[in-house]
Design an enzyme around this catalytic site. Structure first.
Site, short mmCIF file in Angstrom:
data_model
loop_
_atom_site.label_atom_id
_atom_site.label_comp_id
_atom_site.label_asym_id
_atom_site.label_seq_id
_atom_site.Cartn_x
_atom_site.Cartn_y
_atom_site.Cartn_z
N GLU A 184 40.73 -14.42 -2.03
CA GLU A 184 39.45 -15.04 -2.37
C GLU A 184 39.49 -15.71 -3.74
OE1 GLU A 184 39.75 -12.07 -1.00
OE2 GLU A 184 38.67 -12.21 0.91
N HIS A 206 30.56 -4.66 4.44
CA HIS A 206 30.36 -5.85 5.28
C HIS A 206 28.88 -6.16 5.42
CE1 HIS A 206 34.43 -4.66 6.45
NE2 HIS A 206 34.62 -5.88 6.92
#
Lengths: 323, 320
Positions: A60, A127
């Site tokens: 990322e 998540h």
């Protein structure tokens, strides 16, 4: 809700149109090319736009860094984080590299970072997060939180067109549930809030998926004769203080609702602005409702109790109206 | 190299005299050969350069004028950073000259991204990118992610690793456990070379080769140079953590002395010419310091205080 296009399809459609309209646009993210993304938000885009949709390594930090470098060279990248939660790994590039670039060097940084945000049952602590407040804290970023199919589409196109870095928080809970007849017409620009439901007894200021829970709570209170106004912020930064104050001026009561953790954050910012700029408009102490101050639980029983719900919003509104 | 050294000595003197330079001064003393050897491979306006802390010589070799260094250090409103950022945090990204942030290794993916965009546009041609890190930065996640991504994307990127043996005060033994940092190249699937960074000729050979391979489509190139930082981390640091014995090793040789001696031996230059060159350097730096000292400093009342380029999205209290 019936309709022919979902919130998720609107996001895909916006990316399709962004790619079609501007050769400077490309997509970069994990599993987004042939696989079409973990949520299929880029389904078939790799096929439709060969050489412009890229699978990235699970990096990322480097994904955002690459997008920044590309933007400096005139590209308009859209980065997909597989889940908003993982953007923490790209945090440094977002807040220190992208967000400071224009201020430091007067160089445009047209990067859009898509953050699949918020909770769905069973997703657990890593998540499910809502990261908008963290990014809104930093100067140099625009943070949008679309709550409707129309906004999902138009705000993504508007984000890509901006010459500043945008954190586009799309709510996973709305992906499949929320439908509309079409993506509609361009309505409000980024930076303007929307009165999602007019009312006169109390104002709920909220954003993203919570807009729909707030509207359902307002419908519940209508049975008791209360007209609740719901303000959808649309973008949490900039925050449309004028629309919030205008609503509180009509109702005299404020409840700020957010799905994120309670410390600081968007709801605290809303309360702070109204308290300092519109104290005289208030007939009751302003209230806020957020998730609990624990990581986000896995089990549906716990998850439902962790975040605000239609009934907890309705309950908060009742105590606000009793004051 | 000699201009870089003299300029940095001047910055050190201005810092110690007090008042003129706000904030720190970070020097590349001892790293000039390694930095310059990479800088000369690059063409300003065509290649992408992302220098780090100790790359003054590389910046000059790339083509940054002396005045940009001084304007940034002295905080002149006329400089590239206009007093919004200072010292080594400077660049002109739109010209392919990236402005580092303090987070080590994070420029690697940015330089990679600039190359990536050019390839996408079809304007890459034979442009290359180059960025520098030190031994310390190789321990960051950003370095690893950026290096791996650049390798996956097969970008024409040179990554120089100046192993000056100390990251601030932390020695190599507490920084990494492989034998030589160049060993990492194999793990990334890229070409790696290791050079004696006190020797300009070796540095030039290594970077020339790296640039040629990058242009030939061979992907990222790692060049590791071993040397010793001949200054503190910044001018506030006396580097007392570097033991005396280290200061008498081969790595502690002054690369400028080594290069000058070699050039004289080869008959490329005479001692007299070196003296005359230094007079020119002194004149240039002194005149530029005098010029920049008279330039305006930033004015908080004239500053636009806008972190976004889109004025209508600037929040109320900052909106003009």
């Amino acid at each position: 809700m019936s309709g022919s296009i979902t919130y998720l399809e609107a996001i895909r459609e916006a990316q399709y149109d962004a790619l079609r309209n501007d050769p400077a646009v490309f997509l970069y993210g994990q599993d987004i090319n042939t696989f079409g993304g973990a949520f299929k938000a880029t389904k078939n885009l790799g096929k439709e736009f060969p050489g412009r949709v890229f699978d990235s390594p699970i990096s990322e930090d480097a994904m955002v860094g690459l997008a920044i470098g590309a933007a400096i060279e005139g590209a308009r990248p859209i980065v997909e984080m597989q889940f908003a939660d993982f953007s923490s790994i790209g945090f440094n590039q977002i807040v220190n590299q992208a967000a400071t670039l224009y201020w430091r060097t007067e160089t445009h940084c047209p990067v859009t970072i898509r953050l699949p945000s918020g909770g769905t049952a069973g997703s657990g602590p890593f998540h499910s997060q809502s990261m908008e407040a963290i990014y809104a804290h930093y100067p140099g970023l625009v943070i949008v939180t679309p709550a409707t199919v129309e906004d999902a589409y138009w705000m993504l196109l508007d984000s890509v067109a901006l010459n500043d870095p945008v954190i586009y928080c799309e709510h996973k809970f709305l992906y499949y549930h929320l439908k509309s007849e079409s993506t509609g017409e361009r309505s409000l620009p980024i930076g303007k809030a929307r009165i999602a439901r007019p009312g006169r007894h109390a104002t709920v200021v909220t954003y993203s998926a919570m807009v729909h829970d707030a509207i359902r709570a307002a419908e519940e209170l209508q049975l008791d004769g209360y007209q609740i106004e719901v303000v959808d912020l649309r973008s949490v930064k900039p925050m449309d203080t004028d629309t919030i104050l205008g609503s509180v001026a009509r109702t005299g009561r404020l409840l700020a609702v957010g799905e994120a953790f309670p410390w600081g954050g968007v709801t605290a910012e809303v309360i702070s602005r109204v308290a300092s700029e519109g104290f005289h408009l208030l007939d009751a102490p302003p209230m806020r409702l957020n998730a609990k101050d624990t990581p986000i639980p896995y089990h549906p029983n716990l998850w439902k109790a962790h975040r605000p719900t239609v009934s907890s919003i309705a309950g908060a509104l009742r105590s606000l109206l009793r004051y | 190299m000699r201009l870089s050294r003299f300029l940095e000595e001047k910055l050190g003197a201005l810092y110690r005299a007090g008042g003129r330079i706000v904030g720190g001064v970070y020097l590349g003393k001892g790293q000039e050969a390694f930095a310059a050897a990479m800088g000369v491979q690059l063409r300003m306006g065509q290649d992408i350069y992302g220098p780090l802390i100790r790359d003054q010589a590389g910046r000059l070799a790339f083509g940054e004028p002396v005045i940009e260094t001084l304007r940034t250090y002295l905080g002149a409103a006329t400089g590239p950073m206009k007093g919004r950022d200072g010292n080594i945090h400077r660049g002109r990204p739109r010209d392919g000259y990236m402005a580092m942030i303090s987070h080590l290794g994070s420029l690697l993916s940015v330089v990679a991204g600039a190359l990536f965009a050019r390839r996408l546009k079809g304007t890459l041609g034979d442009s290359i990118g180059a960025t520098s890190v030190g031994d310390g930065a190789t321990s960051t996640g950003a370095f690893h992610e950026g290096m791996n991504l650049a390798a996956v994307e097969k970008l024409p990127l040179i990554v120089s690793i100046a192993n000056n043996q100390y990251a601030y005060s932390t020695p190599n033994t507490r920084q990494y456990a492989c034998e030589n940092l160049v060993d990492r190249a194999k793990g990334y699937g890229v070409h790696g070379e290791h050079v004696d960074a006190t020797d300009l000729v070796s540095c030039l050979t290594a970077f020339r080769g790296a640039a040629a391979r990058a242009k030939a489509g061979e992907g990222p190139q790692i060049v590791v140079g071993t040397l010793l930082r001949l200054a503190g981390h910044g001018e506030h640091d006396d580097a007392s953590y570097i033991p005396d014995r280290k200061r008498h090793t081969h790595e502690a040789r002054d690369c400028i002395d080594v290069a000058a001696k070699f050039a004289v031996q080869q008959g490329w230059v005479t001692e007299e010419e070196l003296v005359r060159q230094m007079e020119g350097i002194r004149r240039l730096v002194d005149q530029t310091v005098a010029k920049v000292s008279k330039e305006p400093v930033p004015d908080p009342f004239k500053e636009n205080w806008q972190a976004l380029s889109t004025s209508e999205l600037v929040e109320g209290q900052n909106a003009s």
